[in-house]
Design an enzyme around this catalytic site. Sequence first.
Site, PDB file in Angstrom:
ATOM      1  N   GLY A  50       0.949  -1.136   0.076  1.00  0.00           N
ATOM      2  CA  GLY A  50      -0.084   0.018  -0.049  1.00  0.00           C
ATOM      3  C   GLY A  50       0.677   1.174  -0.047  1.00  0.00           C
ATOM      4  O   GLY A  50       0.548   2.217  -0.731  1.00  0.00           O
ATOM      5  N   ASP A  51       2.010   1.221   0.605  1.00  0.00           N
ATOM      6  CA  ASP A  51       2.791   2.331   0.684  1.00  0.00           C
ATOM      7  C   ASP A  51       3.567   2.768  -0.786  1.00  0.00           C
ATOM      8  O   ASP A  51       3.303   3.809  -1.295  1.00  0.00           O
ATOM      9  CB  ASP A  51       4.342   2.155   1.596  1.00  0.00           C
ATOM     10  CG  ASP A  51       3.868   2.274   3.098  1.00  0.00           C
ATOM     11  OD1 ASP A  51       2.997   3.180   3.347  1.00  0.00           O
ATOM     12  OD2 ASP A  51       4.487   1.612   3.944  1.00  0.00           O
ATOM     13  N   HIS A  52       3.863   1.704  -1.443  1.00  0.00           N
ATOM     14  CA  HIS A  52       4.145   1.833  -2.909  1.00  0.00           C
ATOM     15  C   HIS A  52       3.100   2.519  -3.776  1.00  0.00           C
ATOM     16  O   HIS A  52       3.351   3.327  -4.586  1.00  0.00           O
ATOM     17  CB  HIS A  52       4.871   0.723  -3.478  1.00  0.00           C
ATOM     18  CG  HIS A  52       6.067   0.186  -2.759  1.00  0.00           C
ATOM     19  ND1 HIS A  52       7.267   0.871  -2.942  1.00  0.00           N
ATOM     20  CD2 HIS A  52       6.167  -0.625  -1.761  1.00  0.00           C
ATOM     21  CE1 HIS A  52       8.066   0.401  -2.229  1.00  0.00           C
ATOM     22  NE2 HIS A  52       7.458  -0.661  -1.481  1.00  0.00           N
TER      23      HIS A  52
END
Length: 397
Positions: free
Chosen positions: A166-168
């Site tokens: 999700g961060d990417h």
Amino acid sequence: MRVLDFTWVISGPQCTQVLADFGAEVIRVEWPHHPDGLRYRVQPPGADPTSPEQSGLWNNLNRNKRSITLNMRHPDAMPLALSLIEKSDVVVENFSPGVLASWGLSWDVMRSVNPRLVYLSMTGFGSSGPDAGHVVFAPIMQAVSGLHAMTGRPGAEPAGLGYSYGDHVAGYFGALAVLAALRERDVTGSGTSIDLSQVEASIALTSTALLDHQVGDRSFVPWGNVSYGSHDAPAGLYRCAGTRSWCAISVQDDAQWARLAQGCGFSDLAADPRLASPTGRAAHRGLLDSRLTEWTRARERDDVIGLLDGWGIPVSPLASVDEVMNSGPLRKRGYFESATHEALGTREFQMGAISSEHGPRLRTAAPVMGEANHDVFAGILGLSGDAVRAYRDDQVI
């Protein structure tokens, strides 16, 4: 384009990495007394655990950037930050809502010194709504978005993703938003403030499940290794002979099924009327998977791939990390590029899927902390050497 980067951990640095790879001057602003925790994680064997310079993940995310130190809790830091904002095109941060404002860098203040500024704020739930104040990291984002509930074997407990995907995703959304805002600024002459919800960015990965619920009023049920809603069958990951030896197979139509059944000697399955159509085969995945697994487990992975490829069946190895690193096609495309880092020496960096005459390019390895202090404060802001040294001695930088 000059980007003032107040980000940390993964999502924000991923956003500014994309911008840096395509040529933006990204100035990473770090707090000297409280470094980004990612600087101490994912270090190579034998690294000094107290060194902030040896994290593989931090260095990969921060290539092509410059680093300055600026203690935003010091009263003398505010004028320096505003001077840099005045001379920048973009400000990016991924703190909790209100952190920059608590330093005195609200959007109104930043816009007053630079009306052309593009400001990207990346928070968990966005800056508005009842959940705005919650602090979240990728495992929470992936749970709240519904993504974790989609991951697992049929009938088993949710497996989760095991990494901060999700961060990417949020980082890529952020880079796209910045580029769109810069293009809009070219037309209007005015900057803008962008409010990015990282949870909502993660929901983009669940879109097929949401669409199915909207259209068919169906709740998602994990399908394991098969694409959601797919009628490909047999399909999934199959164990071959040998240790840690797997392959991916996906039979997509009647012609492929006929060739697979003939090649594997599944004459009884080929004659079974229940398996005569894609929907019928999808309804009997257990039977097909059991028979195909018996066949693959008796053969080495490379033999399975060679046979199925010759029959025109979609098949590929389940590649290990070392196989990806040594992939001839990836290396011929220039996926890996090398640069020399002050602490790590010459290292390879993953440059990604895009190739064009304009980038992305690897210009420099990630910076050591504060390496650009003199260049930025003296060169960009025009401070004297004595002034820079005084700020350093007073622990402002």
